[in-house]
Design a protein around this motif. Structure first.
Motif, PDB file in Angstrom:
ATOM      1  N   ASN A 228      40.070  38.264  27.459  1.00  0.00           N
ATOM      2  CA  ASN A 228      39.005  37.698  28.289  1.00  0.00           C
ATOM      3  C   ASN A 228      37.693  37.522  27.516  1.00  0.00           C
ATOM      4  O   ASN A 228      36.634  37.998  27.936  1.00  0.00           O
ATOM      5  CB  ASN A 228      38.801  38.606  29.513  1.00  0.00           C
ATOM      6  N   PRO A 252      41.772  34.951  31.796  1.00  0.00           N
ATOM      7  CA  PRO A 252      41.295  33.821  30.993  1.00  0.00           C
ATOM      8  C   PRO A 252      42.243  32.626  31.085  1.00  0.00           C
ATOM      9  O   PRO A 252      43.454  32.797  31.201  1.00  0.00           O
ATOM     10  CB  PRO A 252      41.258  34.394  29.579  1.00  0.00           C
ATOM     11  N   TYR A 270      36.410  32.374  31.275  1.00  0.00           N
ATOM     12  CA  TYR A 270      36.581  33.833  31.260  1.00  0.00           C
ATOM     13  C   TYR A 270      35.769  34.387  32.416  1.00  0.00           C
ATOM     14  O   TYR A 270      34.909  33.687  32.982  1.00  0.00           O
ATOM     15  CB  TYR A 270      36.107  34.432  29.931  1.00  0.00           C
ATOM     16  N   LEU A 277      40.687  40.569  37.063  1.00  0.00           N
ATOM     17  CA  LEU A 277      41.789  40.140  36.196  1.00  0.00           C
ATOM     18  C   LEU A 277      43.122  40.610  36.762  1.00  0.00           C
ATOM     19  O   LEU A 277      43.277  41.775  37.135  1.00  0.00           O
ATOM     20  CB  LEU A 277      41.586  40.689  34.781  1.00  0.00           C
TER      21      LEU A 277
END
Length: 293
Positions: A228, A252, A270, A277
């Motif tokens: 990321n 990402p 990102y 995430l």
């Protein structure tokens, strides 16, 4: 009369004999005094050529090894050869040995050699290590020495396993700085933290779980944070429209070329919110960058 004279003579003889005996004793005493006080050779009670072996600083050791251990001087040895008094290894082997280690990734296949390699000042900066916290909380203590850091860091961590029950690779003893550390640049090397990981660019709209499953592997969630970063994403994707921070579970990622103009087609994304995430995240207009193992 004769008897009286005989008695006197007898007593006189005994007196003379006593005097003679005392004379011999005095002579012996004088002789001993002469030997001890006036002899040119001095007799000492302790030999100067015999002494105790000079003491050495006791060593800290890893002690947990089944066959080997490492001391804080950087030597690896078996338990039988350790000095029983100092707990130090013999200084006959290789110091700071990196046997079975990948110096680039700073990971090894043996705990003891991981500690030995880590102790090398070339590999580990003391100034950086003493700033690293042992745990994440702000109240956590810092490491007190390089040996303290190496012995702790080289043990297994969550960064070396997949789904908490399998190792990413045989090189699962790593001494690089932890990913949440800001003490230096060692921890920011992506090659060091992606050891054993296959970085795969997914197809449009796919989640990382799907991307990795197609390769017969699994997505490694704790490695998404490593990917990321713009400099890492740009190594795997073209990022023709630059790199921007965004919000979404699919990062990402790279925005596909035929995406709506307001999404900046061709740009890479990102997230600043790392808690978002996820291996499950996906978006119809992006291609994900995925860590598989």
């Amino acid at each position: 009369m004769g008897m009286r004279n005989a008695g006197r003579c007898s007593r006189r003889w005994k007196s003379m004999e006593e005097l003679h005996t005392m004379g011999r004793v005095n002579t012996l005493i004088l002789l001993l005094i002469h030997i001890f006080c006036f002899s040119p050779t001095t007799i000492t009670a302790i030999r100067k050529d015999i002494g105790f072996e000079p003491s050495h600083r006791p060593c800290n050791t890893t002690v947990q090894g089944r066959y080997f251990l490492t001391d804080d001087n950087g030597y690896v040895c078996n338990a039988i050869s350790v000095n029983p008094q100092t707990r130090c290894c013999p200084e006959t082997g290789e110091k700071f040995s990196c046997q079975g280690c990948n110096v680039l990734s700073q990971c090894c296949n043996s705990y003891e050699y991981c500690v030995s390699c880590c102790l090398n000042p070339v590999q580990t900066s003391k100034e950086q290590i003493l700033k690293v916290k042992v745990a994440k909380p702000a109240t956590a203590r810092t490491y007190t020495s390089v040996f303290d850091y190496c012995a702790g860091r080289c043990r297994h961590s969550s960064e070396s396993v997949v789904h908490e029950n399998a190792y990413l690779s045989d090189f699962h003893h790593c001494f690089s700085l932890p990913s949440n550390s800001s003490a230096g640049t060692i921890g920011t090397r992506p090659e060091a933290r992606l050891n054993g990981i296959n970085v795969v660019v997914g197809r449009q709209g796919e989640s990382c779980n799907s991307v990795c499953k197609l390769r017969g592997q699994s997505c490694v969630p704790n490695k998404l944070v490593v990917l990321n970063h713009c400099d890492v994403i740009q190594k795997y994707m073209s990022c023709k429209g630059a790199c921007f921070s965004s919000v979404g579970a699919d990062q990402p990622a790279e925005v596909v070329d035929d995406a709506p103009k307001h999404m900046n087609p061709g740009s890479c994304l990102y997230t600043l919110t790392e808690s978002m995430l996820s291996c499950d995240g996906s978006h119809q207009h992006t291609r994900r960058l995925c860590p598989c193992a």
